[in-house]
Design an enzyme around this catalytic site. Structure first.
Site, PDB file in Angstrom:
ATOM      1  N   PHE A 145      46.041 -40.704 -26.726  1.00 24.41           N
ATOM      2  CA  PHE A 145      45.866 -39.936 -25.368  1.00 24.41           C
ATOM      3  C   PHE A 145      46.730 -40.604 -24.081  1.00 24.41           C
ATOM      4  CE2 PHE A 145      41.812 -39.585 -27.777  1.00 24.41           C
ATOM      5  CZ  PHE A 145      41.379 -38.475 -27.439  1.00 24.41           C
ATOM      6  N   ARG A 196      43.181 -19.983 -14.448  1.00 20.94           N
ATOM      7  CA  ARG A 196      43.284 -21.222 -15.596  1.00 20.94           C
ATOM      8  C   ARG A 196      42.096 -21.127 -16.766  1.00 20.94           C
ATOM      9  NH1 ARG A 196      47.376 -21.426 -13.791  1.00 20.94           N
ATOM     10  NH2 ARG A 196      48.612 -23.123 -12.815  1.00 20.94           N
ATOM     11  N   SER A 208      50.326 -38.157 -16.470  1.00 24.46           N
ATOM     12  CA  SER A 208      50.136 -36.647 -16.633  1.00 24.46           C
ATOM     13  C   SER A 208      50.138 -36.004 -15.223  1.00 24.46           C
ATOM     14  CB  SER A 208      48.898 -36.512 -17.639  1.00 24.46           C
ATOM     15  OG  SER A 208      47.828 -37.171 -16.965  1.00 24.46           O
ATOM     16  N   ASN A 244      42.871 -26.525 -19.506  1.00 25.23           N
ATOM     17  CA  ASN A 244      42.477 -27.241 -18.354  1.00 25.23           C
ATOM     18  C   ASN A 244      40.889 -28.065 -18.661  1.00 25.23           C
ATOM     19  OD1 ASN A 244      44.416 -25.584 -17.142  1.00 25.23           O
ATOM     20  ND2 ASN A 244      43.736 -26.828 -15.332  1.00 25.23           N
ATOM     21  N   TYR A 253      56.994 -33.602 -17.165  1.00 21.66           N
ATOM     22  CA  TYR A 253      55.808 -33.759 -18.002  1.00 21.66           C
ATOM     23  C   TYR A 253      55.724 -32.973 -19.153  1.00 21.66           C
ATOM     24  CZ  TYR A 253      50.687 -33.791 -19.397  1.00 21.66           C
ATOM     25  OH  TYR A 253      49.633 -33.418 -19.791  1.00 21.66           O
ATOM     26  N   HIS A 282      42.983 -32.720  -9.813  1.00 19.83           N
ATOM     27  CA  HIS A 282      42.255 -31.562 -10.506  1.00 19.83           C
ATOM     28  C   HIS A 282      41.455 -30.635  -9.646  1.00 19.83           C
ATOM     29  CE1 HIS A 282      43.695 -33.692 -14.299  1.00 19.83           C
ATOM     30  NE2 HIS A 282      44.475 -32.698 -14.301  1.00 19.83           N
TER      31      HIS A 282
HETATM   32  P1  NAD Z   1      43.955 -40.524 -18.213  1.00 25.42           P
HETATM   33  O1  NAD Z   1      44.859 -41.029 -17.314  1.00 25.42           O
HETATM   34  O2  NAD Z   1      42.478 -40.368 -17.717  1.00 25.42           O
HETATM   35  O3  NAD Z   1      43.913 -41.335 -19.514  1.00 25.42           O
HETATM   36  C1  NAD Z   1      45.134 -41.667 -20.070  1.00 25.42           C
HETATM   37  C2  NAD Z   1      44.804 -43.239 -20.348  1.00 25.42           C
HETATM   38  O4  NAD Z   1      45.718 -43.704 -21.127  1.00 25.42           O
HETATM   39  C3  NAD Z   1      44.335 -44.183 -19.609  1.00 25.42           C
HETATM   40  O5  NAD Z   1      43.266 -44.786 -19.893  1.00 25.42           O
HETATM   41  C4  NAD Z   1      45.668 -44.993 -19.400  1.00 25.42           C
HETATM   42  O6  NAD Z   1      45.081 -46.175 -18.739  1.00 25.42           O
HETATM   43  C5  NAD Z   1      46.361 -45.217 -20.649  1.00 25.42           C
HETATM   44  N1  NAD Z   1      47.739 -45.414 -20.843  1.00 25.42           N
HETATM   45  C6  NAD Z   1      48.633 -44.763 -20.095  1.00 25.42           C
HETATM   46  N2  NAD Z   1      49.789 -45.152 -20.331  1.00 25.42           N
HETATM   47  C7  NAD Z   1      49.634 -46.331 -21.161  1.00 25.42           C
HETATM   48  C8  NAD Z   1      50.330 -47.091 -21.826  1.00 25.42           C
HETATM   49  N3  NAD Z   1      51.760 -47.014 -21.832  1.00 25.42           N
HETATM   50  N4  NAD Z   1      49.817 -47.969 -22.717  1.00 25.42           N
HETATM   51  C9  NAD Z   1      48.451 -48.185 -22.702  1.00 25.42           C
HETATM   52  N5  NAD Z   1      47.614 -47.226 -22.404  1.00 25.42           N
HETATM   53  C10 NAD Z   1      48.052 -46.305 -21.281  1.00 25.42           C
HETATM   54  O7  NAD Z   1      44.131 -38.873 -18.481  1.00 25.42           O
HETATM   55  P2  NAD Z   1      43.492 -37.939 -19.275  1.00 25.42           P
HETATM   56  O8  NAD Z   1      43.157 -36.740 -18.296  1.00 25.42           O
HETATM   57  O9  NAD Z   1      42.362 -38.357 -19.991  1.00 25.42           O
HETATM   58  O10 NAD Z   1      44.446 -37.217 -20.196  1.00 25.42           O
HETATM   59  C11 NAD Z   1      44.517 -37.678 -21.663  1.00 25.42           C
HETATM   60  C12 NAD Z   1      45.645 -37.067 -22.260  1.00 25.42           C
HETATM   61  O11 NAD Z   1      45.569 -35.655 -22.216  1.00 25.42           O
HETATM   62  C13 NAD Z   1      46.952 -37.335 -21.695  1.00 25.42           C
HETATM   63  O12 NAD Z   1      47.989 -37.498 -22.873  1.00 25.42           O
HETATM   64  C14 NAD Z   1      47.397 -35.999 -20.865  1.00 25.42           C
HETATM   65  O13 NAD Z   1      48.785 -35.660 -20.856  1.00 25.42           O
HETATM   66  C15 NAD Z   1      46.617 -35.140 -21.948  1.00 25.42           C
HETATM   67  N6  NAD Z   1      46.285 -33.813 -21.454  1.00 25.42           N
HETATM   68  C16 NAD Z   1      45.214 -33.737 -20.252  1.00 25.42           C
HETATM   69  C17 NAD Z   1      44.879 -32.663 -19.666  1.00 25.42           C
HETATM   70  C18 NAD Z   1      43.786 -32.489 -18.664  1.00 25.42           C
HETATM   71  O14 NAD Z   1      43.538 -31.532 -18.088  1.00 25.42           O
HETATM   72  N7  NAD Z   1      43.239 -33.759 -18.115  1.00 25.42           N
HETATM   73  C19 NAD Z   1      45.586 -31.493 -20.170  1.00 25.42           C
HETATM   74  C20 NAD Z   1      46.423 -31.503 -21.139  1.00 25.42           C
HETATM   75  C21 NAD Z   1      46.853 -32.516 -21.658  1.00 25.42           C
HETATM   76  N1  UFG Z   2      44.372 -26.522  -7.321  1.00 19.46           N
HETATM   77  C1  UFG Z   2      44.297 -26.021  -5.829  1.00 19.46           C
HETATM   78  N2  UFG Z   2      43.752 -27.233  -5.132  1.00 19.46           N
HETATM   79  C2  UFG Z   2      43.567 -28.139  -5.554  1.00 19.46           C
HETATM   80  C3  UFG Z   2      43.799 -28.753  -6.749  1.00 19.46           C
HETATM   81  C4  UFG Z   2      44.261 -27.991  -7.663  1.00 19.46           C
HETATM   82  O1  UFG Z   2      44.175 -25.039  -5.320  1.00 19.46           O
HETATM   83  O2  UFG Z   2      43.026 -29.350  -4.885  1.00 19.46           O
HETATM   84  C5  UFG Z   2      44.645 -25.286  -8.049  1.00 19.46           C
HETATM   85  C6  UFG Z   2      46.193 -25.519  -8.845  1.00 19.46           C
HETATM   86  O3  UFG Z   2      47.237 -24.913  -8.007  1.00 19.46           O
HETATM   87  C7  UFG Z   2      46.136 -24.456 -10.060  1.00 19.46           C
HETATM   88  C8  UFG Z   2      44.456 -24.883 -10.439  1.00 19.46           C
HETATM   89  O4  UFG Z   2      43.869 -25.217  -9.066  1.00 19.46           O
HETATM   90  O5  UFG Z   2      46.136 -23.474  -9.816  1.00 19.46           O
HETATM   91  C9  UFG Z   2      44.271 -25.707 -11.503  1.00 19.46           C
HETATM   92  O6  UFG Z   2      44.870 -27.115 -11.024  1.00 19.46           O
HETATM   93  P1  UFG Z   2      44.403 -28.298 -11.815  1.00 19.46           P
HETATM   94  O7  UFG Z   2      45.422 -29.428 -10.966  1.00 19.46           O
HETATM   95  O8  UFG Z   2      43.141 -28.656 -11.880  1.00 19.46           O
HETATM   96  O9  UFG Z   2      45.287 -28.141 -13.161  1.00 19.46           O
HETATM   97  P2  UFG Z   2      46.516 -27.717 -13.673  1.00 19.46           P
HETATM   98  O10 UFG Z   2      46.435 -26.057 -14.156  1.00 19.46           O
HETATM   99  O11 UFG Z   2      47.867 -27.920 -12.624  1.00 19.46           O
HETATM  100  O12 UFG Z   2      47.031 -28.791 -14.835  1.00 19.46           O
HETATM  101  C10 UFG Z   2      46.342 -29.006 -16.079  1.00 19.46           C
HETATM  102  C11 UFG Z   2      46.449 -30.549 -16.510  1.00 19.46           C
HETATM  103  C12 UFG Z   2      47.747 -31.037 -16.733  1.00 19.46           C
HETATM  104  C13 UFG Z   2      48.394 -29.850 -17.989  1.00 19.46           C
HETATM  105  C14 UFG Z   2      48.157 -28.409 -17.315  1.00 19.46           C
HETATM  106  C15 UFG Z   2      48.432 -27.255 -18.417  1.00 19.46           C
HETATM  107  O13 UFG Z   2      46.075 -31.422 -15.558  1.00 19.46           O
HETATM  108  O14 UFG Z   2      47.689 -32.171 -17.631  1.00 19.46           O
HETATM  109  O15 UFG Z   2      46.727 -28.046 -17.015  1.00 19.46           O
HETATM  110  O16 UFG Z   2      48.175 -26.406 -17.706  1.00 19.46           O
HETATM  111  F1  UFG Z   2      49.731 -29.967 -18.084  1.00 19.46           F
END
Ligand code: NAD
Ligand code: UFG
Length: 326
Positions: free
Chosen positions: A74, A222, A78, A171, A142, A190
């Site tokens: 993970f 989304r 990001s 998302n 990214y 987010h």
């Molecule tokens: P997050 O930032 O909460 O979790 C990432 C974790 O990885 C953290 O605990 C951080 O401390 C650790 N980390 C980062 N770099 C590191 C390194 N070099 N060595 C050791 N630990 C490290 O992020 P999240 O929202 O839980 O996302 C998890 C994964 O899912 C990420 O790879 C992200 O790209 C992917 N992802 C997230 C979303 C989303 O909507 N949150 C959507 C698509 C993909």
């Molecule tokens: N948005 C707002 N106001 C805010 C935050 C977000 O209007 O304060 C809007 C954004 O413009 C977007 C939607 O809400 O249209 C969702 O935005 P998020 O930032 O919650 O999520 P994203 O769709 O940008 O990104 C997420 C993950 C990424 C992943 C991506 C893939 O965070 O890691 O989905 O689509 F790459």
């Protein structure tokens, strides 16, 4: 599958939900995390080894100390906007970290990996629902970094017999229904946590980034997928890798799109008051619509999302918002 699972990045938002599910299902779990964005409190009572996945010596010590059945990866940076400004940090952590981890797995004879990929590998959608065959044209470093890792995993699978599954989350949203863990990022970018902070008065008025998109109400659409549903897909991927060789990628979403204004309205109902918001400029790199087809995951992994109602997803995030401890 049984045994010990290494969860790299397990102290983060999605990783901590995964750790809880693995423990509930009887797996031994070891978390490896540098706590750069993760929280120790999110994995209380779980073995945590602090370190950076780019550190080969730290990984050798880790793999030497435990016998892992499989690895979940993970770790990443990001934030889409930050990746445009600091691309090298993204390639270094996301691509460099993944290479380092797969090399360590190879040195220590561990052959199963689940990788966190993203809808950002697709770029601007060319169809209403995005399936796995949709063209991949990331709009930012990214997304490029995640697509590079997918390519690398496919090549290593072909050359060295690695079994790997890339799960492309749309998302991620919500928090554990059992409470105690949830999303806590600083800065928080987010939508749902920002909407809830605005509603509760613990954050600024929500900025709606763009109301002139070609969508039903002009705001971006989304596909919000509950974090526990994502965790369940990882368990299915572990089982899948015991049957299937090679590299496989699956899109994971709800299959339904909601606009920013629809999220604001649903959150208002959950919280019981209007969400204060203002219209702002479009955010760079935001596609108008991103909605997944998860038909392949349903067919091959036997996975279906269970928490599909938007208000139920927001309700779980609201519960976390009120009890938030870290
Ligand atoms: P997050 O930032 O909460 O979790 C990432 C974790 O990885 C953290 O605990 C951080 O401390 C650790 N980390 C980062 N770099 C590191 C390194 N070099 N060595 C050791 N630990 C490290 O992020 P999240 O929202 O839980 O996302 C998890 C994964 O899912 C990420 O790879 C992200 O790209 C992917 N992802 C997230 C979303 C989303 O909507 N949150 C959507 C698509 C993909
Ligand atoms: N948005 C707002 N106001 C805010 C935050 C977000 O209007 O304060 C809007 C954004 O413009 C977007 C939607 O809400 O249209 C969702 O935005 P998020 O930032 O919650 O999520 P994203 O769709 O940008 O990104 C997420 C993950 C990424 C992943 C991506 C893939 O965070 O890691 O989905 O689509 F790459």
């Amino acid at each position: 599958m049984t045994g010990t699972i290494l969860v790299c990045g397990g102290a983060g938002y999605i990783g901590s939900h995964m750790v809880r599910l693995l423990a509930d299902r009887g797996f031994e779990v070891v978390v490896f995390d540098d706590l750069s964005t993760g929280h120790r409190e999110s994995i209380a009572n779980v073995e945590l080894v602090e370190g950076d996945v780019r550190d080969a010596a730290a990984l050798d010590a880790l793999f030497g100390a435990f016998r892992f059945e499989a690895v979940m990866h993970f770790c990443a940076k990001s934030l889409v906007g930050e990746s445009v400004l600091k691309p090298l940090e993204y390639y270094e952590n996301n691509v460099g970290g993944s290479i380092s981890l797969v090399q360590a797995m190879q040195r220590h004879g561990v052959d199963k990996l689940v990788f966190s990929s993203t809808a950002a590998v697709f770029g601007e959608p060319e169809s209403e629902l995005i399936d796995e065959d949709h063209p991949k044209s990331p709009l930012n470093p990214y997304g490029h970094s995640k697509l590079m890792v997918e390519r690398m995993l496919a090549d290593v699978a072909a050359a060295h017999g690695l079994r790997a599954v890339a799960l492309r989350y749309f998302n991620a949203a919500g928090a554990s229904l059992a409470g105690g863990i949830g999303e806590s990022h600083d800065p928080e970018t987010h939508l749902i946590p920002n909407v809830l902070k605005a509603a509760a008065g613990s954050g600024p008025r929500l900025k709606v980034f763009g109301t002139d998109y070609d969508t039903r109400d002009g705001t971006c659409v989304r596909d919000y997928i509950h974090v526990d549903d994502l965790a369940r897909a990882h368990l299915a991927a572990l089982e899948f890798m015991t049957r299937e060789e090679g590299f496989h990628a699956f899109n994971l979403g709800n299959g339904q799109g909601f606009s920013v204004l629809e999220v604001i309205q649903a959150a208002g109902k959950v919280v019981g008051r209007d969400v204060p918001y203002e219209v702002a400029e479009r955010r760079a790199g935001d596609p108008a619509v991103l909605v997944a087809s998860s038909a392949l995951a349903a067919k091959k992994l036997g996975w279906q999302p269970e928490i599909t109602d938007l208000e139920a997803i927001i309700e779980s995030a609201w519960h976390w918002h009120r009890e938030q401890r870290y």
